[in-house]
Motif scaffolding. Structure first.
Motif, PDB file in Angstrom:
ATOM      1  N   VAL A 117      88.738 -62.363  11.144  1.00 51.41           N
ATOM      2  CA  VAL A 117      89.804 -62.591  11.936  1.00 51.41           C
ATOM      3  C   VAL A 117      90.070 -64.212  12.724  1.00 51.41           C
ATOM      4  O   VAL A 117      90.726 -64.603  13.107  1.00 51.41           O
ATOM      5  CB  VAL A 117      90.532 -61.723  12.932  1.00 51.41           C
ATOM      6  CG1 VAL A 117      90.620 -60.440  12.191  1.00 51.41           C
ATOM      7  CG2 VAL A 117      89.264 -61.409  14.223  1.00 51.41           C
ATOM      8  N   PHE A 118      88.597 -64.571  13.048  1.00 53.44           N
ATOM      9  CA  PHE A 118      88.638 -66.020  13.699  1.00 53.44           C
ATOM     10  C   PHE A 118      87.249 -66.565  13.349  1.00 53.44           C
ATOM     11  O   PHE A 118      86.128 -65.914  13.462  1.00 53.44           O
ATOM     12  CB  PHE A 118      88.654 -65.849  14.925  1.00 53.44           C
ATOM     13  CG  PHE A 118      88.587 -66.893  16.018  1.00 53.44           C
ATOM     14  CD1 PHE A 118      89.640 -67.934  15.915  1.00 53.44           C
ATOM     15  CD2 PHE A 118      87.411 -67.165  16.688  1.00 53.44           C
ATOM     16  CE1 PHE A 118      89.320 -69.031  16.713  1.00 53.44           C
ATOM     17  CE2 PHE A 118      87.149 -68.313  17.412  1.00 53.44           C
ATOM     18  CZ  PHE A 118      88.195 -69.116  17.323  1.00 53.44           C
TER      19      PHE A 118
ATOM     20  N   GLU B 275      84.140 -64.040  14.147  1.00 56.00           N
ATOM     21  CA  GLU B 275      84.803 -62.862  14.742  1.00 56.00           C
ATOM     22  C   GLU B 275      85.382 -61.897  13.772  1.00 56.00           C
ATOM     23  O   GLU B 275      86.346 -62.412  13.054  1.00 56.00           O
ATOM     24  CB  GLU B 275      85.857 -63.157  15.751  1.00 56.00           C
ATOM     25  CG  GLU B 275      85.661 -64.211  17.074  1.00 56.00           C
ATOM     26  CD  GLU B 275      85.218 -62.973  18.257  1.00 56.00           C
ATOM     27  OE1 GLU B 275      85.124 -61.686  17.677  1.00 56.00           O
ATOM     28  OE2 GLU B 275      84.895 -63.641  19.294  1.00 56.00           O
TER      29      GLU B 275
ATOM     30  N   VAL C 174      91.546 -65.662  19.117  1.00 56.11           N
ATOM     31  CA  VAL C 174      89.974 -64.995  19.612  1.00 56.11           C
ATOM     32  C   VAL C 174      90.153 -63.866  20.175  1.00 56.11           C
ATOM     33  O   VAL C 174      90.679 -63.698  21.077  1.00 56.11           O
ATOM     34  CB  VAL C 174      89.505 -65.917  20.434  1.00 56.11           C
ATOM     35  CG1 VAL C 174      87.942 -65.915  20.787  1.00 56.11           C
ATOM     36  CG2 VAL C 174      89.508 -67.812  19.919  1.00 56.11           C
ATOM     37  N   PRO C 175      89.329 -62.833  19.564  1.00 55.23           N
ATOM     38  CA  PRO C 175      89.417 -61.590  20.431  1.00 55.23           C
ATOM     39  C   PRO C 175      88.521 -61.618  21.589  1.00 55.23           C
ATOM     40  O   PRO C 175      87.428 -62.259  21.698  1.00 55.23           O
ATOM     41  CB  PRO C 175      88.803 -60.428  19.244  1.00 55.23           C
ATOM     42  CG  PRO C 175      88.736 -61.040  17.986  1.00 55.23           C
ATOM     43  CD  PRO C 175      88.618 -62.793  18.300  1.00 55.23           C
TER      44      PRO C 175
ATOM     45  N   ARG D 226      86.255 -59.246  24.097  1.00 58.67           N
ATOM     46  CA  ARG D 226      85.542 -57.901  23.960  1.00 58.67           C
ATOM     47  C   ARG D 226      85.103 -57.136  25.136  1.00 58.67           C
ATOM     48  O   ARG D 226      85.235 -57.843  26.190  1.00 58.67           O
ATOM     49  CB  ARG D 226      84.267 -58.186  22.996  1.00 58.67           C
ATOM     50  CG  ARG D 226      84.220 -58.917  21.717  1.00 58.67           C
ATOM     51  CD  ARG D 226      84.931 -58.200  20.586  1.00 58.67           C
ATOM     52  NE  ARG D 226      85.170 -58.962  19.322  1.00 58.67           N
ATOM     53  CZ  ARG D 226      85.374 -58.578  18.216  1.00 58.67           C
ATOM     54  NH1 ARG D 226      85.820 -57.126  18.240  1.00 58.67           N
ATOM     55  NH2 ARG D 226      85.484 -59.521  17.119  1.00 58.67           N
TER      56      ARG D 226
ATOM     57  N   VAL E  23      86.151 -65.809  27.457  1.00 52.94           N
ATOM     58  CA  VAL E  23      85.529 -65.749  26.117  1.00 52.94           C
ATOM     59  C   VAL E  23      84.414 -66.866  25.936  1.00 52.94           C
ATOM     60  O   VAL E  23      85.029 -67.773  25.695  1.00 52.94           O
ATOM     61  CB  VAL E  23      86.280 -65.186  24.868  1.00 52.94           C
ATOM     62  CG1 VAL E  23      85.442 -65.352  23.679  1.00 52.94           C
ATOM     63  CG2 VAL E  23      87.316 -64.237  25.331  1.00 52.94           C
ATOM     64  N   ARG E  24      83.234 -66.501  25.837  1.00 50.20           N
ATOM     65  CA  ARG E  24      82.285 -67.503  25.591  1.00 50.20           C
ATOM     66  C   ARG E  24      82.518 -68.800  26.472  1.00 50.20           C
ATOM     67  O   ARG E  24      82.506 -70.190  25.927  1.00 50.20           O
ATOM     68  CB  ARG E  24      82.163 -68.307  24.032  1.00 50.20           C
ATOM     69  CG  ARG E  24      81.727 -66.945  23.139  1.00 50.20           C
ATOM     70  CD  ARG E  24      81.563 -67.303  21.918  1.00 50.20           C
ATOM     71  NE  ARG E  24      82.821 -67.533  21.076  1.00 50.20           N
ATOM     72  CZ  ARG E  24      83.429 -66.521  20.553  1.00 50.20           C
ATOM     73  NH1 ARG E  24      83.117 -65.495  20.647  1.00 50.20           N
ATOM     74  NH2 ARG E  24      84.845 -66.747  19.963  1.00 50.20           N
TER      75      ARG E  24
ATOM     76  N   ARG F  54      85.355 -69.825  28.063  1.00 49.80           N
ATOM     77  CA  ARG F  54      86.557 -70.473  28.021  1.00 49.80           C
ATOM     78  C   ARG F  54      87.427 -69.490  28.597  1.00 49.80           C
ATOM     79  O   ARG F  54      87.431 -68.244  28.150  1.00 49.80           O
ATOM     80  CB  ARG F  54      87.116 -70.804  26.651  1.00 49.80           C
ATOM     81  CG  ARG F  54      86.866 -72.533  26.318  1.00 49.80           C
ATOM     82  CD  ARG F  54      87.177 -72.990  24.942  1.00 49.80           C
ATOM     83  NE  ARG F  54      86.391 -72.299  23.986  1.00 49.80           N
ATOM     84  CZ  ARG F  54      86.186 -72.479  22.636  1.00 49.80           C
ATOM     85  NH1 ARG F  54      87.407 -72.983  22.289  1.00 49.80           N
ATOM     86  NH2 ARG F  54      85.701 -71.989  21.984  1.00 49.80           N
TER      87      ARG F  54
END
Lengths: 124, 353
Positions: A35-36, A56, B277-278, B280, B328-329, B331
């Motif tokens: 998805v990414f 991802e 961007v997911p 988690r 996320v990472r 950012r």
């Protein structure tokens, strides 16, 4: 053009001192729906084994490590809009980035296609 | 196949997104036999279970199902579960379906706390199949004529299928209409094959089960709820029945009554992220340059076509529409607090929709 493979399921196709890098069809199958994808931008210097990209899938995030050292010349911009290219064409249009090799000698550590196929068989 | 709760289970068949979207439009078949199925009976069963969970079981009619919680002394959540009255109004016996990963702890907890007059049977020899999706009722009705009209959301009935006793509960974990079918393990494969013979049915793995429940705003035990969370902060106050709020008498009832009165310092909210961007589990949530919470589960939502997450955030940013960022990472990704479910529930309630 010779194509090499890593035990981390990346492929690297070499043309002179440049190379194109992506993940293998086996890798995308394991990851599932992607998805990414975050690819490195031009000018990024990568050491062999350094984190180069992030994939991802619906399931989880995975790091992609650079199989060689060098300077990135281009990231695959198409993946920003269409990350599923990695699922549909992992070893073609779904490439991740292009790199100028700083140490072509590193290629000798990598597997050729036949060796990678054997490696996959061993993995079961 | 992946290891899960001591079982080897399918992560996916065709692909998580395809299975997810199929379940939202047709019918998905899930093997959830890893879940714990227990029957609690005896003349004191109602009171004994009410001492462990905040449901009003005395008011639970035969064939009705409730979502409830096993609570610790401080009001922390030991597990979430479904309780079905499979006997007489208010008396039981009661069928409990608990999480696979916690079932052995739950059984030990129940054994230690139920009085001798109350019996408990563990149905390790029973499978549990979930058929979920807008076409689930029509599919099941072909095998079990009348089932679509005889049940509504959160109702259960017993049925015979070729000599096999089925316990069918109209509920699930996807936000869609559907059923969970309990049956003896020796008949499970044949029954599953009969469902799979219908073109409207496809098998669905754990991956889509997770993305479906996330979109439906349903918490996952061990991630979004655990012993460090309480029902009020978790947004599960609906599971504390009116009579039980007034009377108390369940574990943690004093703590929980206080939280209900004062509103909790943090609560479980939905987050909708910009971009693709997911975020988690474990990702930090910030507002105004300050860390205000943490993601407890998140991923890419196939029906929303966007990354979504559940998070616990400080009370002052829990309001729907509040702008936050998620780390996320390294950012800070823009996101906003939204009402759950992310995708409207599609339950078939009694008396029509």
């Amino acid at each position: 053009m010779p194509r090499y493979f890593t035990s981390e399921h990346e492929w690297i196709e070499v043309e002179g001192s440049s190379a194109t890098i992506g993940i293998t069809d086996h890798a995308q199958e394991q990851l599932g729906d992607i998805v990414f994808v975050e690819v490195p931008g031009p000018g990024t210097t990568l050491a062999k084994g350094a984190e180069a990209a992030v994939v991802e899938s619906v399931k989880a995030a995975s790091d992609v490590y650079s199989p060689v050292s060098g300077t990135v010349s281009e990231g695959n911009a198409a993946l920003a809009d269409e990350p599923s290219l990695v699922n549909s064409a992992a070893e073609g249009e779904g490439w991740f980035f292009k790199i100028e090799l700083s140490d072509p000698g590193e290629l000798s550590d990598l597997m050729d296609e036949a060796a990678y196929k054997d490696f996959l068989v061993e993995l079961g | 196949m992946v290891p899960f709760a001591g079982y080897s289970m399918p992560m996916q068949y065709e692909g998580i997104i395809a299975e997810h979207l199929w379940t939202r439009t047709h019918a998905g078949l899930f093997d959830v036999s890893h879940m714990g199925q227990l029957t609690v009976d005896g003349s004191e069963a109602t009171g004994a279970l009410e001492a462990l969970m905040p449901a009003d079981l005395a008011a639970l009619k035969s064939g009705r199902v409730r979502y409830s919680l096993l609570l610790a002394e401080n009001g922390g959540i030991l597990d979430d579960l479904m309780v079905t009255n499979i006997g007489k109004d208010g008396e039981g016996p009661f069928r409990l379906v608990v999480n696979g990963a916690t079932k052995h702890d739950d059984i030990a907890h129940l054994r230690a706390n139920l009085p001798d007059a109350v019996g408990m049977a563990c149905h390790f020899d029973h499978a549990l199949l979930a058929l979920q999706g807008p076409e689930a009722a029509a599919v099941l009705d072909e095998l079990l004529p009348g089932i679509a009209d005889d049940t509504a959301f959160m109702q259960a009935v017993s049925r015979d299928w070729n000599g096999t006793a089925l316990l069918i509960c109209r509920a699930g974990y996807t936000g869609e209409d559907g059923f969970e079918i309990s049956l003896p393990e020796e008949s499970a494969a044949e029954f599953a094959d009969s469902l799979m013979a219908d073109d409207r049915v496809k098998p669905v793995g754990l991956g889509a089960r997770d993305s479906l429940r996330l979109e439906a705003g349903l918490p996952l035990y061990g991630h979004d709820i655990d012993t460090s969370t309480d029902p009020v902060s978790a947004g599960l106050a609906f599971a504390i029945s009116r009579r039980r709020r007034d009377e108390g008498g369940f574990p943690g009832s004093d703590n929980i009554a206080r939280m209900l009165a004062e509103s909790p310092p943090r609560s479980r909210v939905g987050l909708l992220l910009d971009g693709r961007v997911p975020a988690r589990e474990g990702a930090g949530v910030s507002a105004g340059g300050e860390v205000v919470g943490q993601v407890t589960s998140g991923g890419f939502a196939p029906s929303v076509e966007s990354p979504i997450a559940m998070a616990y955030v400080r009370d002052d940013v829990a309001k729907s529409g509040t702008e936050v960022t998620v780390n996320v990472r390294g950012r800070e990704l823009p996101a906003r607090v939204v009402d759950m479910p992310f995708v409207p529930h599609n339950y078939r309630r009694q008396g029509g929709k």
